[in-house]
Design an enzyme around this catalytic site. Sequence first.
Site, PDB file in Angstrom:
ATOM      1  N   GLU A 107      85.784  77.680   4.446  1.00 22.17           N
ATOM      2  CA  GLU A 107      86.413  77.575   5.766  1.00 22.17           C
ATOM      3  C   GLU A 107      86.836  78.965   6.277  1.00 22.17           C
ATOM      4  O   GLU A 107      86.705  79.273   7.465  1.00 22.17           O
ATOM      5  CB  GLU A 107      87.635  76.656   5.659  1.00 22.17           C
ATOM      6  CG  GLU A 107      87.970  75.951   6.934  1.00 22.17           C
ATOM      7  CD  GLU A 107      88.926  74.779   6.708  1.00 22.17           C
ATOM      8  OE1 GLU A 107      89.764  74.840   5.768  1.00 22.17           O
ATOM      9  OE2 GLU A 107      88.821  73.817   7.460  1.00 22.17           O
ATOM     10  N   HIS A 160      74.823  86.973  22.305  1.00 25.92           N
ATOM     11  CA  HIS A 160      76.255  87.029  21.965  1.00 25.92           C
ATOM     12  C   HIS A 160      76.503  87.491  20.534  1.00 25.92           C
ATOM     13  O   HIS A 160      77.645  87.745  20.163  1.00 25.92           O
ATOM     14  CB  HIS A 160      76.920  85.668  22.175  1.00 25.92           C
ATOM     15  CG  HIS A 160      76.973  85.253  23.614  1.00 25.92           C
ATOM     16  ND1 HIS A 160      77.571  86.042  24.573  1.00 25.92           N
ATOM     17  CD2 HIS A 160      76.496  84.166  24.266  1.00 25.92           C
ATOM     18  CE1 HIS A 160      77.448  85.455  25.761  1.00 25.92           C
ATOM     19  NE2 HIS A 160      76.797  84.314  25.599  1.00 25.92           N
ATOM     20  N   ASP A 196      71.196  87.122  31.871  1.00 25.32           N
ATOM     21  CA  ASP A 196      71.880  85.853  31.598  1.00 25.32           C
ATOM     22  C   ASP A 196      73.220  85.860  32.338  1.00 25.32           C
ATOM     23  O   ASP A 196      73.810  86.913  32.557  1.00 25.32           O
ATOM     24  CB  ASP A 196      72.098  85.724  30.085  1.00 25.32           C
ATOM     25  CG  ASP A 196      72.694  84.391  29.670  1.00 25.32           C
ATOM     26  OD1 ASP A 196      71.914  83.530  29.214  1.00 25.32           O
ATOM     27  OD2 ASP A 196      73.928  84.206  29.802  1.00 25.32           O
ATOM     28  N   HIS A 198      76.019  85.069  31.237  1.00 24.96           N
ATOM     29  CA  HIS A 198      77.106  85.533  30.364  1.00 24.96           C
ATOM     30  C   HIS A 198      76.878  86.971  29.899  1.00 24.96           C
ATOM     31  O   HIS A 198      75.735  87.389  29.689  1.00 24.96           O
ATOM     32  CB  HIS A 198      77.221  84.620  29.139  1.00 24.96           C
ATOM     33  CG  HIS A 198      77.470  83.186  29.479  1.00 24.96           C
ATOM     34  ND1 HIS A 198      76.446  82.266  29.635  1.00 24.96           N
ATOM     35  CD2 HIS A 198      78.622  82.517  29.713  1.00 24.96           C
ATOM     36  CE1 HIS A 198      76.961  81.087  29.942  1.00 24.96           C
ATOM     37  NE2 HIS A 198      78.278  81.207  30.005  1.00 24.96           N
ATOM     38  N   ASP A 285      71.040  80.703  33.476  1.00 25.09           N
ATOM     39  CA  ASP A 285      72.293  80.017  33.796  1.00 25.09           C
ATOM     40  C   ASP A 285      73.000  80.632  35.002  1.00 25.09           C
ATOM     41  O   ASP A 285      74.126  80.254  35.327  1.00 25.09           O
ATOM     42  CB  ASP A 285      73.220  79.950  32.564  1.00 25.09           C
ATOM     43  CG  ASP A 285      73.189  81.197  31.712  1.00 25.09           C
ATOM     44  OD1 ASP A 285      72.614  82.215  32.142  1.00 25.09           O
ATOM     45  OD2 ASP A 285      73.760  81.148  30.600  1.00 25.09           O
ATOM     46  N   TYR A 324      71.243  76.029  31.243  1.00 23.47           N
ATOM     47  CA  TYR A 324      71.656  74.706  30.764  1.00 23.47           C
ATOM     48  C   TYR A 324      71.429  73.586  31.765  1.00 23.47           C
ATOM     49  O   TYR A 324      71.742  72.431  31.468  1.00 23.47           O
ATOM     50  CB  TYR A 324      73.126  74.786  30.289  1.00 23.47           C
ATOM     51  CG  TYR A 324      73.233  75.925  29.308  1.00 23.47           C
ATOM     52  CD1 TYR A 324      72.729  75.795  28.030  1.00 23.47           C
ATOM     53  CD2 TYR A 324      73.705  77.176  29.709  1.00 23.47           C
ATOM     54  CE1 TYR A 324      72.713  76.871  27.148  1.00 23.47           C
ATOM     55  CE2 TYR A 324      73.700  78.254  28.843  1.00 23.47           C
ATOM     56  CZ  TYR A 324      73.207  78.086  27.568  1.00 23.47           C
ATOM     57  OH  TYR A 324      73.178  79.148  26.708  1.00 23.47           O
TER      58      TYR A 324
HETATM   59  C1  OKP Z   1      75.466  81.256  25.791  1.00 21.44           C
HETATM   60  B1  OKP Z   1      74.437  82.011  26.625  1.00 21.44           B
HETATM   61  C2  OKP Z   1      83.748  78.176  27.261  1.00 21.44           C
HETATM   62  C3  OKP Z   1      83.368  77.906  25.843  1.00 21.44           C
HETATM   63  C4  OKP Z   1      82.275  78.776  25.361  1.00 21.44           C
HETATM   64  C5  OKP Z   1      79.983  79.280  25.404  1.00 21.44           C
HETATM   65  C6  OKP Z   1      78.910  79.668  26.350  1.00 21.44           C
HETATM   66  C7  OKP Z   1      77.786  80.363  25.623  1.00 21.44           C
HETATM   67  C8  OKP Z   1      76.662  80.771  26.535  1.00 21.44           C
HETATM   68  N1  OKP Z   1      84.546  77.121  27.802  1.00 21.44           N
HETATM   69  N2  OKP Z   1      81.069  78.587  26.050  1.00 21.44           N
HETATM   70  O1  OKP Z   1      74.901  83.247  27.121  1.00 21.44           O
HETATM   71  O2  OKP Z   1      73.886  81.272  27.714  1.00 21.44           O
HETATM   72 ZN    ZN Z   2      74.467  82.461  29.219  1.00 17.94          ZN
END
Ligand code: OKP
Ligand code: ZN
Length: 348
Positions: A107, A160, A196, A198, A285, A324
């Site tokens: 963990e 990421h 992207d 993000h 996205d 997504y």
């Molecule tokens: C991955 B990629 C936010 C929680 C986290 C994660 C998003 C990851 C995106 N409420 N969300 O860059 O498309």
């Molecule tokens: Zn993303």
Amino acid sequence: MLTVYSDRHTLHHARAEPFGGTVVEPFECPQRAEYVLARVREVGLGPVTPPADHGLGPVLRVHDAGYVQFLQTVWADWTAAGFSGQVTPSVWPGRTMPFRRPSSHIEARVGYYALCGETGIVEGTWEAAYWSAQTALTALDAVLGGDRAAFALCRPPGHHAPRDQFGGYCFLNNAAIAAQAALDHGAQRVAVLDVDFHHGNGTQEIFYDRSDVLFLSLHGTPDQAYPYFMGWEDETGHGAGEGFTVNYPLPEGTPYSVWKQALERALDRIRAYAPDLLVISLGLDTYEHDPISFFRLTGDDYRDTGALLAGVDLPTLFVMEGGYAVDDLGVNTVNVLQGFETAAGDRP
Ligand code: OKP
Ligand code: ZN
């Protein structure tokens, strides 16, 4: 354009994702890659080939060996501890806890290597992540071999993931692994442009103190969007890397007209850098109907984006990241690639 695709991505299928106080079906799901592949075939984008195995060598040029071993063994350790379902991070060395040495409990090890808590690991996650990286490396081979561009239909995504952490649906940083492999094959400079929604925190971190990779990212401002703690404009690189990280954070509701201005600034910076290779971290996205993002790009905008990317006139490797709105993901992704090819073909 060649597409590289491995059906082993289906081995990674998290069961649940904590989201806004409830638990939902993971947004990052196997259908994503399947829909993109179906569209590639429907329009006849070009041949589709499975990845060749380049081994762990190129992965370990970017990722920590202890982290890679963790990914390889975490499922066995998790189940040996009597746990089931999916590996879910739940504990971290908090901000005020001085981290001195790793605990051997699974963990704690999961928390040590986890960037955040939404990304589950199942039995086949390592194999899927491994072949996703191999997919990027195989598409890179095509570009190094003289193809104008190639498409790595990677899943799971990668941007990421820094050197030794998973999260944001990512495990191995496919774009960074490919960029490093290009350098190892003789490229002098590589630009990684992350479109992207993000911020590509993993890629930024991996190359932050280096000048042989220029990293640029257009993304939702960290003030409002994941990963929240990185992606500000004043993150510009460190040491020899100073000036070789460029962030374009943009606010909620950003339409294509504004996003495109940032893209054009990024492309100017890339031209000035004169890299041998352009790697695109291709997330869709930014789409107006994406369920977890807040830009306003439309399906047609992706064709224009592809044309603009072709305009820098560099060997280009497209690496799939997020997106997504699954029903439209195939069309939007392939719109970028077709927009690129059409514009590239128009050039003398
Ligand atoms: C991955 B990629 C936010 C929680 C986290 C994660 C998003 C990851 C995106 N409420 N969300 O860059 O498309
Ligand atoms: Zn993303």
